[in-house]
Scaffold this active site. Structure first.
Site, PDB file in Angstrom:
ATOM      1  N   HIS A 152       0.871  -1.178   0.000  1.00  0.00           N
ATOM      2  CA  HIS A 152       0.000   0.000   0.000  1.00  0.00           C
ATOM      3  C   HIS A 152       0.911   1.231   0.000  1.00  0.00           C
ATOM      4  CE1 HIS A 152      -2.831   2.919   1.828  1.00  0.00           C
ATOM      5  NE2 HIS A 152      -3.808   2.114   1.466  1.00  0.00           N
ATOM      6  N   LYS A 164     -10.503  -0.835  10.485  1.00  0.00           N
ATOM      7  CA  LYS A 164     -10.609  -2.025   9.635  1.00  0.00           C
ATOM      8  C   LYS A 164     -10.950  -3.264  10.463  1.00  0.00           C
ATOM      9  CE  LYS A 164      -7.454  -0.221   6.165  1.00  0.00           C
ATOM     10  NZ  LYS A 164      -8.205   0.169   4.971  1.00  0.00           N
ATOM     11  N   CYS A 189      -4.848   2.527  -3.652  1.00  0.00           N
ATOM     12  CA  CYS A 189      -3.588   3.021  -3.055  1.00  0.00           C
ATOM     13  C   CYS A 189      -2.447   2.027  -3.262  1.00  0.00           C
ATOM     14  CB  CYS A 189      -3.741   3.336  -1.566  1.00  0.00           C
ATOM     15  SG  CYS A 189      -4.821   4.703  -1.244  1.00  0.00           S
ATOM     16  N   GLN A 245      -4.620  -5.316   6.741  1.00  0.00           N
ATOM     17  CA  GLN A 245      -5.622  -6.200   6.121  1.00  0.00           C
ATOM     18  C   GLN A 245      -5.580  -7.606   6.677  1.00  0.00           C
ATOM     19  OE1 GLN A 245      -7.970  -5.157   4.190  1.00  0.00           O
ATOM     20  NE2 GLN A 245      -7.205  -3.142   3.612  1.00  0.00           N
ATOM     21  N   ASP A 298       2.897  -4.852   8.099  1.00  0.00           N
ATOM     22  CA  ASP A 298       1.702  -4.031   7.902  1.00  0.00           C
ATOM     23  C   ASP A 298       0.503  -4.981   7.992  1.00  0.00           C
ATOM     24  OD1 ASP A 298      -0.500  -2.766   6.888  1.00  0.00           O
ATOM     25  OD2 ASP A 298       0.487  -1.938   5.116  1.00  0.00           O
TER      26      ASP A 298
HETATM   27  N1  PLP Z   1      -1.789  -0.858   4.536  1.00  0.00           N
HETATM   28  C1  PLP Z   1      -2.734  -1.557   3.897  1.00  0.00           C
HETATM   29  C2  PLP Z   1      -2.422  -2.914   3.373  1.00  0.00           C
HETATM   30  C3  PLP Z   1      -4.008  -1.015   3.734  1.00  0.00           C
HETATM   31  O1  PLP Z   1      -4.939  -1.710   3.088  1.00  0.00           O
HETATM   32  C4  PLP Z   1      -4.272   0.283   4.237  1.00  0.00           C
HETATM   33  C5  PLP Z   1      -5.585   0.903   4.023  1.00  0.00           C
HETATM   34  O2  PLP Z   1      -6.360   0.511   3.172  1.00  0.00           O
HETATM   35  C6  PLP Z   1      -3.256   0.958   4.909  1.00  0.00           C
HETATM   36  C7  PLP Z   1      -2.033   0.369   5.032  1.00  0.00           C
HETATM   37  C8  PLP Z   1      -3.480   2.336   5.477  1.00  0.00           C
HETATM   38  O3  PLP Z   1      -4.428   2.274   6.498  1.00  0.00           O
HETATM   39  P1  PLP Z   1      -5.002   3.617   7.129  1.00  0.00           P
HETATM   40  O4  PLP Z   1      -5.487   4.444   5.991  1.00  0.00           O
HETATM   41  O5  PLP Z   1      -6.105   3.145   8.020  1.00  0.00           O
HETATM   42  O6  PLP Z   1      -3.894   4.255   7.880  1.00  0.00           O
END
Ligand code: PLP
Length: 417
Positions: A134, A237, A375, A214, A211
């Site tokens: 992401h 999430k 993203c 998900q 990370d």
């Molecule tokens: N990492 C992954 C794999 C994500 O799917 C997301 C958000 O969709 C993020 C990071 C960023 O999360 P946040 O926008 O809640 O900080």
């Protein structure tokens, strides 16, 4: 909390209809149709237990924490710290002070990149990420590379959307100073072999950040078993509020790392000559935090615990298998991301139809999916496509809802072909 299972003899059966009643938004109509919410990878819906907790907080408990000696401040502080304990237990962190409250995954990763990265990286060092990250696990490392002279290296993936593990093995070397890797890809659904990656990196003494944005809501995570150095996730999430997230960090790293932000609560004492920072975890929690968000997240995690993350994982896998088999039967539809090990995310493209048009048509049927690059622009580039449509499932979704999706997709296919 209410029992969410029907007990028939000894066997516990997952009662999705009972669970759905806890989520008020799921019974609303959209464009006159029953809402089918398949945008869970973007954000999850909230059970009434979380909504009521937040309302109750502002109605009965609202106060600033850690500073007051009065009843409300003490009560709010107690709830706030109690949530930390729930989160510690949920991911099996060894120490309570390894749980840091942030705004979300994005801020957690920025915190590590900025604090750990700035004090440890230098010219010529290499930071390893994967091709399916992401943007929030790319850009913070690019920023810190620009500041320190370190270089970003990328583990490639194959056509199924899986990391090429031999390439990872080759990329690891004595110049590698950090690995930051997504557990589950938000745009492909791939579950990465993070335990292997962590073990391999640790053999060269390289710290690893996971990370878990998900994965936290789909898979059992035990940070001691994984032995990851850092883990980041977002409350929204995992059925909690927006604006609250978690950074788990091993105590040995957090002690050494400088603060990320300065301000109230992160200090022990301040004078113009010298400031002494607070102990962990407060060293990383400057300013008045999202108190209601923290307390709401604690309740969300209790809700997930009440169902059981293993039960969730099993049910969502059944949804994924069902959805994948229906969608694979449509020759004009191509699934992007066919890893052997996947979480409940299906990204797809349809011949002659732009994903945005697909999303708009489904919206008129009451179906919420996400369209775009999610993203993850480098993932789109890797597959040579501008965007995908993405349906992502949660434990409150049903097989009937997937039927509704499949039926509507057939209409879209007929329209464009
Ligand atoms: N990492 C992954 C794999 C994500 O799917 C997301 C958000 O969709 C993020 C990071 C960023 O999360 P946040 O926008 O809640 O900080």
């Amino acid at each position: 909390m209410e029992n969410l299972f029907i007990d028939i003899t000894e066997k516990k059966i997952f009662d999705v209809e009972k669970i759905r009643k806890d989520f008020p938004i799921l019974s609303r109509l959209v464009h006159g149709k029953k809402l089918v919410y398949f945008d869970n990878a973007a954000t999850t819906q909230k059970p009434k237990q979380v909504i009521e907790t937040i309302q109750n907080y502002y109605s009965n408990l609202n106060s600033n924490i850690h500073r007051g000696v009065h009843y409300l401040s003490e009560a709010a502080t107690k709830e706030y710290e109690c949530a930390r304990k729930i989160i510690q237990n949920f991911i099996n962190a060894k120490h309570l002070e390894e749980i840091i409250y942030t705004r979300g995954t994005t801020e957690s990763i920025n915190l590590v990149a900025s604090s750990y990265g700035y004090s440890n990286f230098k010219e010529g060092d290499e930071i390893l990420i994967s091709a399916m990250e992401h943007h929030s696990n790319i850009v913070p490392w690019q920023i810190i590379c620009q500041r320190t002279g370190a270089k970003l290296k990328v583990i490639p993936m194959n056509d199924n959307g899986e990391i090429i593990i031999e390439e990872f093995d080759k990329l690891l070397n004595e110049k590698t100073k950090f690995v930051s890797i997504v557990h589950v890809s938000n745009s492909l659904g791939t579950i990465n072999p993070i335990k292997y990656i962590i073990d391999k990196a640790h053999r060269l003494d390289i710290p690893v950040l996971v990370d878990a944005a998900q994965s936290i809501q789909h898979l059992k995570i035990d940070v001691q078993d994984l032995d990851c150095d850092f883990l980041a996730f977002s409350g929204h999430k995992i059925y909690g509020p927006t604006g609250i997230g978690i950074l788990y960090g091993k105590k040995k790293h957090l002690i050494e790392m400088p603060p990320y932000q300065g301000g109230g609560d992160m200090i022990m004492s301040v004078s113009f000559e010298k400031t002494i920072y607070n102990e962990l975890p407060y060293k990383f929690e400057a300013g008045t935090p999202n108190i209601a968000g923290v307390i709401g997240l604690g309740v969300a995690i209790r809700y997930v615990n009440n169902i059981g993350i293993e039960v969730i994982e099993k049910y969502e896998k059944e949804l994924l298998d069902y959805g994948s088999s229906l969608l694979s039967d449509m020759p004009e539809l191509k699934i992007i991301g066919n890893a052997a090990n996947k979480a409940s995310v299906i990204s797809f493209i349809i011949d002659n139809a732009h994903p945005h048009d697909v999303g708009t048509i489904l919206d008129r049927e009451g179906i919420a999916i996400r369209t775009g690059h999610h993203c993850t622009e480098p993932v789109m580039r890797r597959f040579n496509i501008p965007a995908t449509s993405r349906a992502s499932f949660s434990f409150y979704n049903t097989f009937e809802e997937i039927d509704v999706l499949a039926k509507s997709l057939k209409k879209v296919i007929n329209l464009f072909n």
